[in-house]
Write a protein that holds these residues in place. Structure first.
Motif, PDB file in Angstrom:
ATOM      1  N   THR C 114     -69.577 -56.726-131.272  1.00  0.00           N
ATOM      2  CA  THR C 114     -70.089 -55.387-131.548  1.00  0.00           C
ATOM      3  C   THR C 114     -69.501 -54.853-132.836  1.00  0.00           C
ATOM      4  N   ALA C 115     -68.227 -55.148-133.040  1.00  0.00           N
ATOM      5  CA  ALA C 115     -67.557 -54.713-134.269  1.00  0.00           C
ATOM      6  C   ALA C 115     -66.462 -55.708-134.614  1.00  0.00           C
ATOM      7  N   ILE C 116     -66.197 -55.837-135.900  1.00  0.00           N
ATOM      8  CA  ILE C 116     -65.063 -56.626-136.386  1.00  0.00           C
ATOM      9  C   ILE C 116     -64.217 -55.691-137.235  1.00  0.00           C
ATOM     10  N   LYS C 117     -62.925 -55.644-136.932  1.00  0.00           N
ATOM     11  CA  LYS C 117     -62.031 -54.705-137.601  1.00  0.00           C
ATOM     12  C   LYS C 117     -60.843 -55.457-138.183  1.00  0.00           C
ATOM     13  N   GLY C 118     -60.525 -55.215-139.434  1.00  0.00           N
ATOM     14  CA  GLY C 118     -59.368 -55.873-140.016  1.00  0.00           C
ATOM     15  C   GLY C 118     -58.979 -55.212-141.317  1.00  0.00           C
ATOM     16  N   ASN C 119     -57.877 -55.685-141.924  1.00  0.00           N
ATOM     17  CA  ASN C 119     -57.565 -55.182-143.261  1.00  0.00           C
ATOM     18  C   ASN C 119     -58.398 -55.966-144.272  1.00  0.00           C
ATOM     19  N   ALA C 120     -58.331 -55.575-145.519  1.00  0.00           N
ATOM     20  CA  ALA C 120     -59.224 -56.171-146.522  1.00  0.00           C
ATOM     21  C   ALA C 120     -59.015 -57.680-146.639  1.00  0.00           C
ATOM     22  N   GLY C 121     -57.757 -58.118-146.568  1.00  0.00           N
ATOM     23  CA  GLY C 121     -57.479 -59.541-146.711  1.00  0.00           C
ATOM     24  C   GLY C 121     -58.100 -60.352-145.587  1.00  0.00           C
ATOM     25  N   GLU C 122     -58.007 -59.831-144.363  1.00  0.00           N
ATOM     26  CA  GLU C 122     -58.575 -60.541-143.217  1.00  0.00           C
ATOM     27  C   GLU C 122     -60.100 -60.586-143.293  1.00  0.00           C
ATOM     28  N   MET C 123     -60.683 -59.457-143.659  1.00  0.00           N
ATOM     29  CA  MET C 123     -62.150 -59.377-143.690  1.00  0.00           C
ATOM     30  C   MET C 123     -62.709 -60.201-144.849  1.00  0.00           C
ATOM     31  N   ALA C 124     -61.988 -60.223-145.970  1.00  0.00           N
ATOM     32  CA  ALA C 124     -62.414 -61.037-147.114  1.00  0.00           C
ATOM     33  C   ALA C 124     -62.453 -62.516-146.728  1.00  0.00           C
ATOM     34  N   GLN C 125     -61.460 -62.924-145.969  1.00  0.00           N
ATOM     35  CA  GLN C 125     -61.394 -64.322-145.516  1.00  0.00           C
ATOM     36  C   GLN C 125     -62.645 -64.716-144.732  1.00  0.00           C
ATOM     37  N   LEU C 126     -63.176 -63.779-143.948  1.00  0.00           N
ATOM     38  CA  LEU C 126     -64.347 -64.088-143.102  1.00  0.00           C
ATOM     39  C   LEU C 126     -65.609 -64.359-143.906  1.00  0.00           C
ATOM     40  N   VAL C 127     -65.626 -63.890-145.162  1.00  0.00           N
ATOM     41  CA  VAL C 127     -66.813 -64.106-145.997  1.00  0.00           C
ATOM     42  C   VAL C 127     -66.449 -64.839-147.289  1.00  0.00           C
ATOM     43  N   ASP C 128     -65.322 -65.563-147.238  1.00  0.00           N
ATOM     44  CA  ASP C 128     -64.912 -66.428-148.356  1.00  0.00           C
ATOM     45  C   ASP C 128     -64.780 -65.703-149.694  1.00  0.00           C
ATOM     46  N   ILE C 129     -64.304 -64.469-149.654  1.00  0.00           N
ATOM     47  CA  ILE C 129     -63.993 -63.757-150.897  1.00  0.00           C
ATOM     48  C   ILE C 129     -62.475 -63.863-151.107  1.00  0.00           C
ATOM     49  N   PRO C 130     -62.026 -64.297-152.278  1.00  0.00           N
ATOM     50  CA  PRO C 130     -60.583 -64.462-152.495  1.00  0.00           C
ATOM     51  C   PRO C 130     -59.857 -63.121-152.414  1.00  0.00           C
ATOM     52  N   TRP C 131     -58.693 -63.113-151.788  1.00  0.00           N
ATOM     53  CA  TRP C 131     -57.918 -61.884-151.608  1.00  0.00           C
ATOM     54  C   TRP C 131     -56.462 -62.263-151.360  1.00  0.00           C
ATOM     55  N   GLU C 132     -55.551 -61.510-151.961  1.00  0.00           N
ATOM     56  CA  GLU C 132     -54.134 -61.833-151.793  1.00  0.00           C
ATOM     57  C   GLU C 132     -53.608 -61.267-150.482  1.00  0.00           C
ATOM     58  N   THR C 133     -52.913 -62.131-149.702  1.00  0.00           N
ATOM     59  CA  THR C 133     -52.305 -61.671-148.458  1.00  0.00           C
ATOM     60  C   THR C 133     -50.854 -62.134-148.413  1.00  0.00           C
ATOM     61  N   LYS C 134     -50.098 -61.532-147.504  1.00  0.00           N
ATOM     62  CA  LYS C 134     -48.694 -61.908-147.302  1.00  0.00           C
ATOM     63  C   LYS C 134     -48.460 -61.885-145.800  1.00  0.00           C
ATOM     64  N   GLY C 135     -48.385 -63.058-145.186  1.00  0.00           N
ATOM     65  CA  GLY C 135     -48.266 -63.116-143.736  1.00  0.00           C
ATOM     66  C   GLY C 135     -49.515 -62.523-143.113  1.00  0.00           C
ATOM     67  N   VAL C 136     -49.348 -61.452-142.358  1.00  0.00           N
ATOM     68  CA  VAL C 136     -50.511 -60.795-141.758  1.00  0.00           C
ATOM     69  C   VAL C 136     -50.867 -59.512-142.496  1.00  0.00           C
ATOM     70  N   GLU C 137     -50.248 -59.301-143.672  1.00  0.00           N
ATOM     71  CA  GLU C 137     -50.514 -58.086-144.445  1.00  0.00           C
ATOM     72  C   GLU C 137     -51.470 -58.377-145.595  1.00  0.00           C
ATOM     73  N   SER C 138     -52.285 -57.362-145.934  1.00  0.00           N
ATOM     74  CA  SER C 138     -53.185 -57.473-147.073  1.00  0.00           C
ATOM     75  C   SER C 138     -52.530 -56.797-148.265  1.00  0.00           C
ATOM     76  N   VAL C 139     -52.335 -57.554-149.371  1.00  0.00           N
ATOM     77  CA  VAL C 139     -51.700 -56.940-150.538  1.00  0.00           C
ATOM     78  C   VAL C 139     -52.600 -57.020-151.779  1.00  0.00           C
ATOM     79  N   GLY C 140     -53.807 -57.512-151.619  1.00  0.00           N
ATOM     80  CA  GLY C 140     -54.702 -57.680-152.756  1.00  0.00           C
ATOM     81  C   GLY C 140     -55.433 -56.399-153.144  1.00  0.00           C
ATOM     82  N   ASP C 141     -56.337 -56.557-154.079  1.00  0.00           N
ATOM     83  CA  ASP C 141     -57.077 -55.420-154.623  1.00  0.00           C
ATOM     84  C   ASP C 141     -58.485 -55.921-154.981  1.00  0.00           C
ATOM     85  N   GLY C 142     -59.509 -55.126-154.706  1.00  0.00           N
ATOM     86  CA  GLY C 142     -60.856 -55.594-155.026  1.00  0.00           C
ATOM     87  C   GLY C 142     -61.910 -54.686-154.420  1.00  0.00           C
TER      88      GLY C 142
END
Lengths: 256, 256, 256
Positions: C114-142
């Motif tokens: 019904t819904a998918i919820k995550g930070n930008a790094g996690e959600m970017a991963q689901l659609v193969d968009i590059p994004w900087e992460t650190k462990g389970v944290e999103s530290v990228g920009d885009g």
């Protein structure tokens, strides 16, 4: 205590891979976050090597471990050794059962630990010195320096024995710390969270003696600071105040 | 309530082996520590017998159990029976799934429980009395005394049904307690922690009726005390205040 | 924000089956209880279908998952789909290891979320968009909106990306929310608990855009309210205050 170690942790927010027990996961994550590190928890054997290789330090705590988790701990520890990042062992309650003794023996054979941290009963067990314990608590009395020296020598590591006086033995030097508060013994996971914070300090560019002393000294000062707050009435209200204190600057925690 | 039971727990700090659910492990450990017991958590089937044999009491709580953990629970319960120490069952959400019903049936066959503690819905399930539940919560209405009597008789145990009025049935006596506070229903694990504290009280040298009543009465008074503090604004701030209250003396909790 | 959604949750106390990580179980259960939902945690593959079928909504969070738990998550998700109740995915740290990527891929194939919820790094991963992460944290920009739109389209779902500005993409509409507080990033499990509260809101009779916006907006206002209390000094004291705030009425949280 070197304040520059605390500052470096906060500037770099090292990623610490915690393979720790289920009782303290939340407390350890919140405490490490407050202190300035970045916690990650992962224990599936299929992913621990990759997670450890992405981390800046690894903590292995056997408090509620199982055969499956022990496998993952070995893999994560080896990956840390391969990458050359610090890896800390907290042998929680190792004397309590033969399962824990076997597990810790396997870990010590598979992994070269940067530091081993425990209470006197746990550390005595690692070098076959008799010591009275109760569950995962140390209740005995004896020569703690002797234990620390033996652990450090036998496992080629830095030994940190927590207690009323913390004793650190590293590179044949014996270091003592007396910061701390009795309420740390009335909450669960005080030793476990210290393991995470110690691992974070070990990622900095200082000698291991300075790193270990800074970790235990800062931790104890934070406990003293929290216990002194007017809104702390017992172990329950001590918990949030202690997490708050871990986020403070060193100079805010100094004894007056 | 017998204050001497509380005092004996604090003088002996009984080691309670908790085989409990992952949601409440931290809260149960901190609450039991505050109350005066010594918690230990261990669930690997390779070590639970040895841990239980070293303990003064065993708590089995099925809140997030699995087939693997059920095996460990049976082993720990049998070890407690063999040693002759109290062993308590908390059949969390037993009515929710057939997996929980089967698991609890197996536990009840393998282990002789000193006491069984649950809400009305859980206890009704154990004696096939219809009762409305929602997840792990009891929302039905009916004759709680009848359920307690049936559980006590069928399983040759002391039955403790928590609710607005707690009902204890032990040795054909029916005992009631009305201490408590509505906020215990707005936090997770209130019943689970009570199970740990009950187990600690069962290690003392008093009749089981006095022990069970003291546990639930003290627990409820601690909740009332915490809820009455000026710095408690909701379920979140109630939590640390409640842990604080569990560490107080009986006379500090008495209703004025 | 629709206050009537909050009111409906509190009137119906929806049963939310949380298959979530071990770090946050206690915090998520207490937060969801405070908000007005009824949490249940169960992860044994033998019971998750029955538990999910009895629930009003299911949350799947992979924060500390294992192969065994992934199986259970698929079963619970399918049971939710079969019953037609909302099911939410929180792909915690999906980019951190290939094990998590594989696991999430399997979940996305087996279950219609019904819904998918995550930070930008996690959600970017689901659609193969590059994004900087650190462990389970999103530290990228885009471009966060681009990611949200792609996730929503590819998985035929509502995408919720948390961050300084939360971005919701649902039925081709793009919605923004700016409530929140920096301390949510200094505590563990802030995103995880939001997943549980979002699932509760999705059980109400409103459009999914209104439900999702209400969940993130209320959550952020509760954080702002808690952080503004005079007795909140750091991340530790923020925690109980935040749980308290989640139990308040919408109008008590409004920005003045």
């Amino acid at each position: 205590m070197k304040d520059s170690i605390i500052q470096e942790v906060r500037a770099t927010t090292p990623l610490i891979h915690n393979l720790t027990n289920e009782v303290v996961m939340n407390f350890s994550a919140n405490g490490l976050l407050a202190f300035g590190g970045a916690p990650v928890m992962a224990k599936a054997k299929e992913e621990v090597e990759e997670m450890a290789a992405a981390a800046d330090g690894v903590l292995i705590n056997i408090g509620t471990t199982s055969l499956t988790e022990l496998e993952a701990m070995k893999l994560a520890g080896k990956a840390a050794n391969k990458k050359g990042i610090p890896v800390v062992l907290d042998p929680v309650g190792v004397g309590a059962t033969s399962f824990r003794q076997d597990g810790v023996r396997q870990l010590l054979q598979a992994v070269s630990f940067t530091a081993i941290k425990g209470n006197a009963g746990e550390m005595a067990q690692l070098v076959d010195i008799p010591w009275e314990t109760k569950g995962v608590e140390s209740v005995g009395d004896g020569n703690v320096e002797e234990i620390a020296a033996k652990v450090a020598k036998l496992y080629q590591t830095t030994a940190i024995i927590t207690g009323k006086t913390d004793v650190i033995c590293s590179n044949e030097k014996m270091i003592h710390n007396t910061t701390g508060h009795a309420w740390l013994e009335k909450i669960t996971g005080a030793g476990c969270l210290l393991g995470s914070i110690l691992t974070a300090c070990l990622t900095t560019n200082y000698s291991i003696e300075e790193q270990a002393l800074t970790a235990v000294q800062f931790y104890g000062l934070a406990a003293e600071h929290a216990a002194a707050q007017s809104y702390v009435y017992g172990p329950g209200s001590f918990l949030p105040a202690f997490i708050d204190a871990l986020s403070l600057k060193s100079e805010q925690l100094e004894r007056s």
